[in-house]
Design a protein around this motif. Structure first.
Motif, PDB file in Angstrom:
ATOM      1  N   ARG A 278     -77.734 -18.349 -31.175  1.00 56.82           N
ATOM      2  CA  ARG A 278     -77.522 -19.307 -30.227  1.00 56.82           C
ATOM      3  C   ARG A 278     -76.804 -18.934 -29.131  1.00 56.82           C
ATOM      4  O   ARG A 278     -75.557 -18.477 -29.736  1.00 56.82           O
ATOM      5  CB  ARG A 278     -77.020 -20.376 -31.095  1.00 56.82           C
ATOM      6  CG  ARG A 278     -76.518 -21.754 -30.436  1.00 56.82           C
ATOM      7  CD  ARG A 278     -76.085 -22.979 -31.153  1.00 56.82           C
ATOM      8  NE  ARG A 278     -76.911 -23.223 -32.287  1.00 56.82           N
ATOM      9  CZ  ARG A 278     -76.697 -24.128 -33.299  1.00 56.82           C
ATOM     10  NH1 ARG A 278     -75.425 -24.368 -33.594  1.00 56.82           N
ATOM     11  NH2 ARG A 278     -77.538 -24.250 -34.155  1.00 56.82           N
ATOM     12  N   ASN A 279     -77.180 -19.073 -27.887  1.00 57.78           N
ATOM     13  CA  ASN A 279     -76.148 -18.555 -26.868  1.00 57.78           C
ATOM     14  C   ASN A 279     -75.722 -17.129 -27.061  1.00 57.78           C
ATOM     15  O   ASN A 279     -74.539 -16.686 -26.783  1.00 57.78           O
ATOM     16  CB  ASN A 279     -74.988 -19.442 -26.777  1.00 57.78           C
ATOM     17  CG  ASN A 279     -75.530 -21.010 -26.235  1.00 57.78           C
ATOM     18  OD1 ASN A 279     -76.561 -21.158 -25.539  1.00 57.78           O
ATOM     19  ND2 ASN A 279     -74.587 -21.835 -26.523  1.00 57.78           N
ATOM     20  N   GLN A 280     -76.950 -16.335 -27.575  1.00 57.74           N
ATOM     21  CA  GLN A 280     -76.500 -14.774 -27.617  1.00 57.74           C
ATOM     22  C   GLN A 280     -75.503 -14.654 -28.684  1.00 57.74           C
ATOM     23  O   GLN A 280     -75.191 -13.619 -28.959  1.00 57.74           O
ATOM     24  CB  GLN A 280     -76.123 -14.282 -26.538  1.00 57.74           C
ATOM     25  CG  GLN A 280     -77.093 -14.324 -25.219  1.00 57.74           C
ATOM     26  CD  GLN A 280     -78.334 -13.677 -25.678  1.00 57.74           C
ATOM     27  OE1 GLN A 280     -78.464 -12.712 -26.170  1.00 57.74           O
ATOM     28  NE2 GLN A 280     -79.472 -14.600 -25.292  1.00 57.74           N
ATOM     29  N   LYS A 281     -75.164 -15.700 -29.807  1.00 55.30           N
ATOM     30  CA  LYS A 281     -74.176 -15.559 -30.680  1.00 55.30           C
ATOM     31  C   LYS A 281     -75.135 -15.813 -32.099  1.00 55.30           C
ATOM     32  O   LYS A 281     -75.603 -16.528 -32.243  1.00 55.30           O
ATOM     33  CB  LYS A 281     -73.018 -16.410 -30.553  1.00 55.30           C
ATOM     34  CG  LYS A 281     -72.197 -16.224 -29.449  1.00 55.30           C
ATOM     35  CD  LYS A 281     -70.962 -17.393 -29.366  1.00 55.30           C
ATOM     36  CE  LYS A 281     -70.091 -16.947 -28.306  1.00 55.30           C
ATOM     37  NZ  LYS A 281     -68.930 -18.231 -28.200  1.00 55.30           N
ATOM     38  N   PRO A 282     -75.103 -14.604 -33.010  1.00 58.34           N
ATOM     39  CA  PRO A 282     -75.688 -14.644 -34.075  1.00 58.34           C
ATOM     40  C   PRO A 282     -75.015 -15.812 -35.146  1.00 58.34           C
ATOM     41  O   PRO A 282     -73.601 -15.858 -35.202  1.00 58.34           O
ATOM     42  CB  PRO A 282     -75.535 -13.101 -34.829  1.00 58.34           C
ATOM     43  CG  PRO A 282     -74.411 -12.773 -34.230  1.00 58.34           C
ATOM     44  CD  PRO A 282     -74.096 -13.381 -32.792  1.00 58.34           C
TER      45      PRO A 282
END
Length: 443
Positions: A278-282
């Motif tokens: 999500r938004n490049q965050k795992p």
């Protein structure tokens, strides 16, 4: 309600086809001065009709038995089996009094109208909607084969580049009749390797049981993200949001939508751990799958853009005619394979029960007219078969008469009509029984 919509579309479509088919016989008979006594949509078995009226000596009506329709032509041995009329002296306005070539034209009138109608429908649809397709060279990640496709050697991610050596331009042609009828070779690019995969002639039997998507999915392989969530679904309860990317299921990496579907299908009704970006965050989420192995969200993916080709009035005619001919030739090939035992009749023959499902539970006029065009060409082909009681049977006897120089006996024609009628009833019972068993089996 869904059943009523499907049934209504089927009745409308078949009524159009039957009326126009019989109109072909009617107009040809009148053109040669032959008296037509009845014109019926559906059969008025035992003289029971839902509606009838007389106009200029012809009884027009609607019968109660929805198995086609007919025109009763004076002086002709047909399904009415009116032997009393045949016992009298031939009259100049009767069918039997006319030259064989005129009677042959009358018998081919219905088939001719069905072919013209089929070409007209595909012509108009091509003119109005053009042709939309996915360019095969725009596929980014290849195909998604189903169970049947994997059995013949296809793998997810394969790029099919040619059919029988001819370059594949339109992705949809992978599931065209040329392929689904079997006996063709697919050229497959798998990484740096080029392979040939043979599609067996018996594949249509498996497709009839399991569906086209179990050969090759209509949806190419795509990368995906969550687009919208179904209210109350496992996806919503787990906390998935629009724009999320699912990158693993129970620790197993998934890059493509089909990989995620396969991983979820292995855990139907269970809880799974989802790796989400999500938004490049795992992040990790726990989700409950339903009994079908679904999370309950709609995806958006990197589908290749469709290309639409528009045609002018005259340009669309040969394109529409080619589509009509393809439908005709595909059905002819199917009948040939059924006769030679390569296709199981129980997989190929359908009754109105199954045909109704093709129209769908809501009215889509493009689909409706496409199916009517297809059925018109199929009806033309069926009526051309040299079976007594069908137009093709009558035409065959007339050709024999023209070769011999004298007509076949009334007694022979009466018996042939009975044999043909029994054959058609047997075929209809088989088709309905087959579809009923299919419905019960799927339930």
């Amino acid at each position: 309600m869904d059943v009523l919509v499907m049934a209504g579309q089927l009745i409308l479509g078949l009524s159009i086809l039957v009326i126009l088919h019989e109109l072909g016989h009617f107009l040809a008979a009148r053109a040669f001065g032959i008296k037509v006594e009845k014109f019926y949509l559906f059969f008025d078995a035992w003289n029971i009709s839902l509606f009838k009226y007389n106009y200029k000596g012809v009884e027009y009506g609607i019968g109660w038995l929805p198995l086609g329709g007919y025109v009763k032509i004076a002086g002709m041995i047909d399904e009415s089996m009116d032997t009393d009329q045949m016992a009298g002296e031939p009259q100049p306005w009767e069918f039997r009094s006319k030259p064989a070539w005129q009677r042959l034209i009358v018998m081919l009138g219905g088939v001719t109208v069905n072919i013209i109608l089929g070409v007209l429908i595909f012509w108009v649809l091509t003119l109005k909607y053009g042709e939309s397709y996915i360019p095969n060279n725009e596929l980014k990640h290849g195909i998604v084969p189903g169970v049947i496709g994997r059995q013949i050697g296809l793998k997810a991610g394969d790029q099919i580049t040619a059919i029988n050596g001819k370059p594949l331009v339109r992705y949809e042609d992978i599931i065209s009749s040329q392929v689904l009828m079997g006996n063709c070779v697919l050229t497959v690019q798998r990484g740096s390797q080029t392979l040939n995969v043979t599609v067996p002639s018996s594949i249509v039997n498996d497709i009839s049981d399991q569906g086209v998507d179990q050969f090759v999915s209509r949806l190419p392989r795509i990368r995906f993200a969550v687009d919208s969530l179904q209210p109350g679904s496992g996806a919503q309860k787990a906390g998935l949001l629009k724009g999320d990317s699912i990158v693993s299921v129970n620790g197993k990496p998934v890059m493509y939508f089909d990989e995620m579907q396969k991983a979820l299908a292995e855990n139907k009704g269970k809880q799974v751990q989802l790796g989400v970006k999500r938004n490049q965050k795992p992040m990790q989420l726990t989700a409950q799958l339903n009994a079908q192995g679904q999370l309950g969200f709609y995806q958006k993916g990197d589908l290749p853009k469709e290309k639409t080709v528009q045609y002018g009035f005259f340009q669309s005619l040969p394109v529409g005619a080619a589509k009509a001919w393809d439908t005709f030739s595909t059905n002819a090939t199917g009948i040939g394979k059924m006769i030679t035992g390569k296709i199981n009749p129980s997989k190929a023959i359908s009754s109105p029960l199954r045909i109704a499902t093709f129209f769908g539970a809501h009215v889509d006029w493009l689909r409706f007219w496409s199916l009517v065009g297809l059925l018109s060409m199929a009806l033309a082909l069926m009526n051309m078969l040299p079976i007594p009681a069908l137009d093709g049977g009558h035409a065959l006897f007339l050709i024999i008469e023209m070769i011999k120089g004298k007509p076949l006996s009334d007694k022979f024609l009466e018996r042939a009509q009975i044999v043909g009628f029994v054959m058609l009833i047997t075929l209809m019972v088989f088709a309905f029984g087959n579809d009923i068993l299919r419905i019960v089996h799927h339930k």
